[in-house]
Scaffold this motif. Structure first.
Motif, PDB file in Angstrom:
ATOM      1  N   VAL A  82      -9.234   8.121  -7.302  1.00  0.00           N
ATOM      2  CA  VAL A  82      -8.169   7.857  -8.270  1.00  0.00           C
ATOM      3  C   VAL A  82      -7.054   7.031  -7.639  1.00  0.00           C
ATOM      4  N   ALA A  83      -6.646   7.407  -6.410  1.00  0.00           N
ATOM      5  CA  ALA A  83      -5.568   6.684  -5.737  1.00  0.00           C
ATOM      6  C   ALA A  83      -5.960   5.236  -5.472  1.00  0.00           C
ATOM      7  N   SER A  84      -7.205   5.026  -5.074  1.00  0.00           N
ATOM      8  CA  SER A  84      -7.677   3.667  -4.809  1.00  0.00           C
ATOM      9  C   SER A  84      -7.645   2.828  -6.078  1.00  0.00           C
ATOM     10  N   HIS A  85      -8.026   3.465  -7.202  1.00  0.00           N
ATOM     11  CA  HIS A  85      -7.996   2.769  -8.490  1.00  0.00           C
ATOM     12  C   HIS A  85      -6.563   2.430  -8.887  1.00  0.00           C
ATOM     13  N   GLU A  86      -5.647   3.385  -8.681  1.00  0.00           N
ATOM     14  CA  GLU A  86      -4.264   3.187  -9.082  1.00  0.00           C
ATOM     15  C   GLU A  86      -3.555   2.146  -8.231  1.00  0.00           C
ATOM     16  N   LEU A  87      -4.038   1.927  -7.014  1.00  0.00           N
ATOM     17  CA  LEU A  87      -3.432   0.911  -6.155  1.00  0.00           C
ATOM     18  C   LEU A  87      -3.574  -0.489  -6.751  1.00  0.00           C
ATOM     19  N   LYS A  88      -4.640  -0.687  -7.525  1.00  0.00           N
ATOM     20  CA  LYS A  88      -4.909  -2.021  -8.061  1.00  0.00           C
ATOM     21  C   LYS A  88      -3.828  -2.472  -9.048  1.00  0.00           C
ATOM     22  N   THR A  89      -3.286  -1.525  -9.833  1.00  0.00           N
ATOM     23  CA  THR A  89      -2.320  -1.900 -10.870  1.00  0.00           C
ATOM     24  C   THR A  89      -1.020  -2.457 -10.288  1.00  0.00           C
ATOM     25  N   PRO A  90      -0.345  -1.738  -9.371  1.00  0.00           N
ATOM     26  CA  PRO A  90       0.884  -2.326  -8.819  1.00  0.00           C
ATOM     27  C   PRO A  90       0.628  -3.577  -7.984  1.00  0.00           C
ATOM     28  N   ILE A  91      -0.529  -3.661  -7.336  1.00  0.00           N
ATOM     29  CA  ILE A  91      -0.853  -4.862  -6.564  1.00  0.00           C
ATOM     30  C   ILE A  91      -0.983  -6.058  -7.493  1.00  0.00           C
ATOM     31  N   THR A  92      -1.688  -5.871  -8.631  1.00  0.00           N
ATOM     32  CA  THR A  92      -1.849  -6.956  -9.603  1.00  0.00           C
ATOM     33  C   THR A  92      -0.507  -7.380 -10.185  1.00  0.00           C
ATOM     34  N   SER A  93       0.317  -6.387 -10.552  1.00  0.00           N
ATOM     35  CA  SER A  93       1.624  -6.683 -11.128  1.00  0.00           C
ATOM     36  C   SER A  93       2.540  -7.340 -10.105  1.00  0.00           C
ATOM     37  N   LEU A  94       2.496  -6.863  -8.869  1.00  0.00           N
ATOM     38  CA  LEU A  94       3.308  -7.454  -7.802  1.00  0.00           C
ATOM     39  C   LEU A  94       2.911  -8.904  -7.562  1.00  0.00           C
ATOM     40  N   SER A  95       1.619  -9.156  -7.564  1.00  0.00           N
ATOM     41  CA  SER A  95       1.121 -10.516  -7.370  1.00  0.00           C
ATOM     42  C   SER A  95       1.592 -11.434  -8.497  1.00  0.00           C
ATOM     43  N   ALA A  96       1.530 -10.931  -9.737  1.00  0.00           N
ATOM     44  CA  ALA A  96       1.967 -11.730 -10.886  1.00  0.00           C
ATOM     45  C   ALA A  96       3.467 -12.028 -10.805  1.00  0.00           C
ATOM     46  N   SER A  97       4.268 -11.013 -10.433  1.00  0.00           N
ATOM     47  CA  SER A  97       5.716 -11.219 -10.311  1.00  0.00           C
ATOM     48  C   SER A  97       6.042 -12.246  -9.241  1.00  0.00           C
ATOM     49  N   MET A  98       5.327 -12.187  -8.116  1.00  0.00           N
ATOM     50  CA  MET A  98       5.573 -13.130  -7.025  1.00  0.00           C
ATOM     51  C   MET A  98       5.192 -14.557  -7.426  1.00  0.00           C
ATOM     52  N   GLN A  99       4.114 -14.706  -8.185  1.00  0.00           N
ATOM     53  CA  GLN A  99       3.703 -16.036  -8.647  1.00  0.00           C
ATOM     54  C   GLN A  99       4.755 -16.638  -9.586  1.00  0.00           C
ATOM     55  N   ILE A 100       5.272 -15.797 -10.491  1.00  0.00           N
ATOM     56  CA  ILE A 100       6.312 -16.271 -11.410  1.00  0.00           C
ATOM     57  C   ILE A 100       7.580 -16.633 -10.635  1.00  0.00           C
ATOM     58  N   LEU A 101       7.928 -15.802  -9.640  1.00  0.00           N
ATOM     59  CA  LEU A 101       9.114 -16.080  -8.828  1.00  0.00           C
ATOM     60  C   LEU A 101       8.976 -17.403  -8.073  1.00  0.00           C
ATOM     61  N   VAL A 118      12.491 -10.154  -9.350  1.00  0.00           N
ATOM     62  CA  VAL A 118      12.723  -9.572  -8.022  1.00  0.00           C
ATOM     63  C   VAL A 118      12.735  -8.051  -8.138  1.00  0.00           C
ATOM     64  N   ASN A 119      13.398  -7.541  -9.193  1.00  0.00           N
ATOM     65  CA  ASN A 119      13.450  -6.099  -9.427  1.00  0.00           C
ATOM     66  C   ASN A 119      12.069  -5.532  -9.727  1.00  0.00           C
ATOM     67  N   LYS A 120      11.288  -6.260 -10.544  1.00  0.00           N
ATOM     68  CA  LYS A 120       9.923  -5.816 -10.848  1.00  0.00           C
ATOM     69  C   LYS A 120       9.081  -5.761  -9.580  1.00  0.00           C
ATOM     70  N   ALA A 121       9.199  -6.791  -8.754  1.00  0.00           N
ATOM     71  CA  ALA A 121       8.434  -6.832  -7.511  1.00  0.00           C
ATOM     72  C   ALA A 121       8.823  -5.679  -6.594  1.00  0.00           C
ATOM     73  N   SER A 122      10.123  -5.392  -6.534  1.00  0.00           N
ATOM     74  CA  SER A 122      10.617  -4.293  -5.703  1.00  0.00           C
ATOM     75  C   SER A 122      10.099  -2.947  -6.196  1.00  0.00           C
ATOM     76  N   ASN A 123      10.121  -2.748  -7.521  1.00  0.00           N
ATOM     77  CA  ASN A 123       9.624  -1.494  -8.088  1.00  0.00           C
ATOM     78  C   ASN A 123       8.133  -1.305  -7.803  1.00  0.00           C
ATOM     79  N   ASN A 124       7.365  -2.376  -7.938  1.00  0.00           N
ATOM     80  CA  ASN A 124       5.934  -2.286  -7.674  1.00  0.00           C
ATOM     81  C   ASN A 124       5.653  -2.024  -6.205  1.00  0.00           C
ATOM     82  N   LEU A 125       6.476  -2.596  -5.339  1.00  0.00           N
ATOM     83  CA  LEU A 125       6.320  -2.349  -3.910  1.00  0.00           C
ATOM     84  C   LEU A 125       6.588  -0.890  -3.583  1.00  0.00           C
ATOM     85  N   ASN A 126       7.607  -0.308  -4.216  1.00  0.00           N
ATOM     86  CA  ASN A 126       7.893   1.113  -4.008  1.00  0.00           C
ATOM     87  C   ASN A 126       6.749   1.987  -4.493  1.00  0.00           C
TER      88      ASN A 126
END
Length: 211
Positions: A82-101, A118-126
């Motif tokens: 479950v944890a491995s699966h859940e890691l994919k979501t913030p990684i995908t969102s973080l990647s998208a935020s960084m591309q837009i930035l 920047v805030n979205k990326a920070s939240n996903n990193l946390n």
């Protein structure tokens, strides 16, 4: 021995007794009390001994109750999955935020959208850091414990954050009905994980719907 395990155990015994084999026998299966129906998981370990002609003349071993150990391992495996699966979501969102930035920095560095992403990326990193902490701290899972951090928070805001988190490119439209604010006492990160999975599955299994 329960019915569904009998064929597998018989095959393991037959393999151990086959000429030319090393004679080793190891199999885990379930037994059931015929009186009260309770089940236990056992591990059978043994060995077949062969004479000079390759015929089995002795087959012996031990039977050990491994119910608790097996259940702990199952919980550990489920948690890691479950944890491995859940890691994919913030990684995908973080990647998208960084591309837009990156695009904004090149085309419009003064845009008011920069702090938002920047805030979205920070939240996903946390979120990634917390998930990794859970994944690495498997000792609690092995002991059947799961620490909860109970706080008071607005669950409506959490749900909106989850929608933004899982939909960074605004490909989907979310409609919010009901209370605009609802304070609850719960573990923010656990509820956040549940809602992200729920919303993510809704999107995954209705790809043609945009709202």
């Amino acid at each position: 021995m329960v019915e569904e395990d009998r064929e597998r155990v018989s095959e393991a015994i037959a393999k151990a007794m086959t000429k030319g084999s090393d004679g080793n026998y190891n199999v885990i299966y379930t037994i059931q009390n015929l009186k009260d129906g309770t089940r236990r998981i056992v591990e059978a370990t043994g060995r077949a001994l062969f004479d000079a002609e390759g015929n089995v003349y002795q087959f012996s071993g031990i039977l050990q109750d491994v119910t608790e150990e097996y259940q702990l391992q199952v919980r550990k495996d489920e948690f890691i999955s479950v944890a491995s699966h859940e890691l994919k979501t913030p990684i995908t969102s973080l990647s998208a935020s960084m591309q837009i930035l990156q695009k904004l920095v090149k085309t419009d560095p003064a845009s008011d959208k920069v702090p938002v992403f920047v805030n979205k990326a920070s939240n996903n990193l946390n979120k990634l850091i917390h998930l990794l902490d859970d994944l690495l701290n498997v000792t609690k899972i092995q002991q059947g414990q799961l620490a909860l951090n109970i706080n008071r928070f607005d669950i409506v805001e959490l749900i909106k954050d989850c929608c933004a988190h899982i939909n960074p490119a605004n490909d989907y439209t979310f409609v919010f009905l009901g209370d605009e604010e609802l304070m609850v006492y719960a573990d923010y990160r656990r509820i956040d994980q549940v809602m992200i999975n729920l919303i993510g599955n809704a999107i995954k299994y209705s790809p043609s719907s945009k709202g």
